[in-house]
Design a protein around this motif. Structure first.
Motif, short mmCIF file in Angstrom:
data_model
loop_
_atom_site.label_atom_id
_atom_site.label_comp_id
_atom_site.label_asym_id
_atom_site.label_seq_id
_atom_site.Cartn_x
_atom_site.Cartn_y
_atom_site.Cartn_z
N PHE A 152 -8.41 1.94 -9.17
CA PHE A 152 -8.84 2.65 -7.97
C PHE A 152 -10.19 3.32 -8.25
N GLY B 287 -8.58 1.34 2.04
CA GLY B 287 -8.61 1.38 0.58
C GLY B 287 -7.59 2.31 -0.03
N ARG C 149 0.81 -1.21 0.00
CA ARG C 149 0.00 0.00 0.00
C ARG C 149 0.85 1.27 0.00
N SER D 20 -11.36 4.19 -2.12
CA SER D 20 -10.36 3.34 -2.78
C SER D 20 -9.60 4.23 -3.73
#
Length: 809
Positions: A65, A133, A38, A105
């Motif tokens: 995304f 997210g 991430r 996200s």
């Protein structure tokens, strides 16, 4: 978040006209790592191309995304304590950044983190913990220290080894880049047996560093490659410098004296700057104002400065390593302080020009500008302040334009705050940027800046009163009602000393705070007093305006009192009456406010007024009119890049869909709107009636849709913020039908695309709506631009609006 194109938000100034050469492996590595981790840090030496690699990878991953990609450039910011504010401002989030990102996200690209490495590491760690997210892609000369993070090292491009044949030399990445950049300045250049060895040696000498290659390539217009190599040998790398530093020093040596002087002076800017700023701040002495632009154009040609273009402005910026070189040359010259003074005075003039229309007669003399003084004074004026808002121009457009200069405005504010002698001037500048704080995003910074300066600044009571009232209104808008009341209490003493002439402003602030507290009777009393200039009498809400009526509706209003507080108080009074259930009176007052906004050229407040009118018309059962008003309000906010109120617009349109018998559309919008509330400082501000009806509405919609209810909820929740807005702007959820005869020279399909552009859809959403490939839509857009002679989507949207009016007429 700027609309309509995600790519425009990502690329911003980084969308340079030069092509992307090589780096396939590095881009692939970044994409692969982002699928697994991430946080990915793109690291490497100065000039190696970290930003280009990161943005290229981000572009190729945008579909991964749901909520898109956000880009934040940090090189112009130096205060670790304000990092969160800087990111929130860049994302146009007026509420809590962590709460906003926790529901999304999204990929967040943080560019140039090395000078804020500790602060970035700490903030990214907390954001990733709170937002499952969220992915972060950072560029830095050192990797961010966050558990679980991964670094991708961008190394210099490969350089020629033993290759000798031109075709073999050309395939080496560093040579490919050099040839591409030479072709930009000398289209006739060819790699031959005669020059292949020299080209290869240039790339070896430059160690494959992309920025070094670009700086050298621009000189191929005047010098053959052999001579370039000879000149590099003759100059030689200064002792102790890296290859990149040596190439920058060599480029400096090849500049004219005026270009060198401008190069060094430009280091005073934080982030990008416009031509007017460069001329106002950097001229003087050996560099006349008329010579700034020719020198600037020469620096652009030499790749010392990059040019950034969008539909609203042309701006300039220097790469960090180039800036560092010039800043080091300025040290100890005594020029830095003079440049900082000139810089802050120029941006004071920008703020003054932007805020001048917001002051009424009784404030202008107290809070307006005084002579600048000093040897810089005669050369800095509002006229040269970067084209800030002037008479007759929509103030919302001014917000967008001035917001683009935020890094420099903030640097000027901090410069004023650092010097006790100039703090009062900083207060005045902060006040002139009040409309930007309200509609442009930096509300928290604007409030904290004033709160920081007020206790340590000596200033006239009128300035102190104005600052405290502004703090109160920003605090109320942010939901901090205790802070708002505290500021109002502190304002009582300076208000008493100033006297009655500023009482209308104090009444306005009291009315705003009362409205946010839900005390509608007090809000009505104070707002009416602010509008009239005296306490209300007999229920008259606006006695200082001449109103012409046709039937029940106000069709014209002429303000006889000046001051934006009259307009804002009128809007808030209309909202107050609406919440009190007095819809007839609210409609009258808000219609009048809409006319006042039109006279003042205030598109942002017009949009808010139309939204309030939509709520009133909905309460009166006039659903079609309400739908038209709410759609117009949302469309204006999208076109003008204003985020304030967008969530409420979509929420209202969702409720109206239910009112008009379109339950599936209603559920989709009401399920999707949650992604937008994170942009607001105070969710459902001004519309608690919507909050009260939320649960009953959902129960009714569930009963109406039956088994299809869950499907509509899932569809809405899967929408990004952009998709939710596009859905809200599409009449009935179906694409508009083009009337081809009115659309020549466009083909029917191009007309379809143009219509959807005007409705705020991105190319990706247009492709989904028309069931075609994204590249097909891209091709249609290129044809539309070519046929109509346009360069931007806003021009296409305006052209479509004109055609629609012709059809309606």
């Amino acid at each position: 978040m700027d609309l309509p194109e995600i790519e425009e938000r990502i690329m911003s100034w980084r969308a340079t006209p030069t092509s992307f050469v090589g780096r396939r492996q590095e881009v692939a590595d970044v994409r692969r790592m982002l699928q697994r981790r991430r946080l990915v840090s793109v690291t490497g030496i100065a000039g190696v191309g970290k930003t280009r690699v990161a943005i290229r990878a981000a572009q190729l991953m945008r579909r991964a995304f749901t909520d898109g990609i956000e880009y934040v450039e940090l090189s112009g910011h130096t205060d670790p304590a304000s990092l969160e504010q800087v990111i929130a401002q860049a994302l146009y989030v007026q509420g809590d950044l962590t709460a906003h990102l926790s529901r999304r996200s999204q990929l967040l690209v943080l560019d140039t983190c090395e000078h804020l490495a500790d602060a970035c590491s700490g903030l990214v760690r907390s954001l990733l913990r709170a937002a499952p997210g969220l992915h972060v892609l950072a560029t830095s000369r050192q990797a961010l220290r966050v558990p679980g993070g991964q670094a991708v090292i961008v190394r210099p491009l490969a350089v020629p080894g033993g290759e000798s044949a031109p075709a073999d030399v050309a395939r080496v990445e560093s040579v490919s880049l050099l040839l591409d950049r030479i072709a930009a300045v000398d289209p006739g250049f060819e790699l031959t047996e005669r020059n292949a060895a020299a080209v290869a040696e240039v790339c070896r000498r430059l160690e494959g560093i992309p920025l070094a290659i670009e700086l050298v390539a621009v000189h191929a217009r005047q010098l053959p490659v052999d001579e370039l190599l000879t000149r590099m040998d003759a100059f030689g790398p200064p002792s102790g410098l890296s290859t990149m530093q040596a190439v920058i020093a060599w480029s400096h040596e090849l500049c004219s004296p005026e270009e060198r002087l401008l190069w060094e002076r430009l280091t005073v800017f934080a982030g990008s700057f416009e031509r007017a700023g460069g001329e106002a701040v950097c001229s003087g002495g050996a560099l006349a104002a008329a010579r700034v632009y020719p020198a600037l154009a020469a620096l652009v040609e030499k790749s010392i400065v990059t040019e950034e273009r969008d539909e609203r402005r042309t701006a300039y910026r220097m790469p960090d390593s180039v800036r560092e070189f010039a800043a080091a040359r300025l040290e100890g010259t005594g020029e830095q302080e003079r440049l900082r003074t000139r810089h802050r005075e120029h941006y004071y003039a920008v703020a003054e020009a932007f805020g001048a229309e917001g002051l009424s007669d009784d404030w202008a003399g107290e809070t307006g500008a005084e002579g600048l003084g000093g040897d810089w004074a005669g050369e800095i004026s509002a006229e040269g302040a970067g084209g800030a808002t002037g008479a007759g121009r929509d103030r919302a457009e001014g917000v967008v334009r001035v917001r683009a200069d935020w890094a420099n405005l903030r640097a000027a504010l901090e410069s004023f705050a650092a010097d006790p002698v100039t703090r009062e001037r900083g207060l005045r500048m902060g006040l002139r940027l009040g409309h930007l704080c309200a509609f442009g995003g930096p509300a928290r910074y604007g409030r904290r800046y004033l709160e920081r300066l007020l206790p340590i600044t000596s200033c006239p009571d009128s300035v102190r009163l104005h600052a405290l009232l502004h703090v109160a209104q920003l605090a109320a808008g942010g939901g901090d009602l205790d802070g708002a009341r505290k500021a109002l209490d502190e304002a009582e003493a300076p208000a008493a000393r100033v006297g009655a002439r500023c009482g209308c402003h104090l009444a306005k602030a009291r009315g705003t705070v009362s409205l946010c507290e839900g005390d509608l009777a007090a809000a009505e009393l104070h707002l009416t007093e602010s509008i009239n200039g005296r306490p209300p009498d007999g229920g008259a809400h606006l006695v200082n305006a001449t109103v012409t009526r046709t039937g029940p509706h106000v069709v014209n209003a002429t303000v006889t009192r000046t001051g934006r507080h009259v307009i804002n108080a009128t809007v808030e009074l209309g909202v107050t009456l609406m919440l009190a259930g007095r819809t007839g009176e609210a409609d009258e007052v808000l219609t009048r406010a809409r006319a006042l906004c039109g006279q003042a050229g205030d598109g942002a407040t017009t949009a808010w007024t139309e939204l309030a009118l939509a709520l009133v018309r909905r309460a009166a059962g006039r659903y079609a009119e309400a739908d038209t008003l709410a759609t117009a309000a949302l469309r204006a906010q999208v076109a003008l890049h204003i985020t304030f109120g967008r969530a409420l617009c979509v929420e209202v349109l969702g409720r109206l869909a239910a009112d008009q018998g379109r339950p599936a559309r209603a559920v989709r919008l009401l399920s999707a709107v949650q992604r937008l509330w994170g942009y607001e400082m105070n969710p459902l501000l001004g519309a608690p009636i919507l909050a009260a009806e939320r649960d009953p509405d959902q129960r009714e919609l569930r009963e109406t849709l039956g088994q299809d209810y869950g499907k509509a909820v899932a569809e809405g929740r899967a929408m990004s913020a952009e998709e939710a807005i596009a859905e809200a702007l599409s009449p009935g959820g179906t694409p508009p039908v083009a009337v081809v005869p009115f659309w020549a020279p466009l083909t029917p399909r191009e007309a379809d695309v143009a219509e959807l552009v005007a409705d705020g859809l991105t190319n990706r959403l247009i492709a989904q709506r028309l069931l075609v490939a994204r590249r097909t839509v891209d091709s249609h857009m290129e044809n539309i631009f070519a046929k109509l002679g346009f360069s931007g989507r806003s021009q296409v949207a305006a052209w479509v609006m004109g055609r629609r009016q012709r059809e309606d007429g």
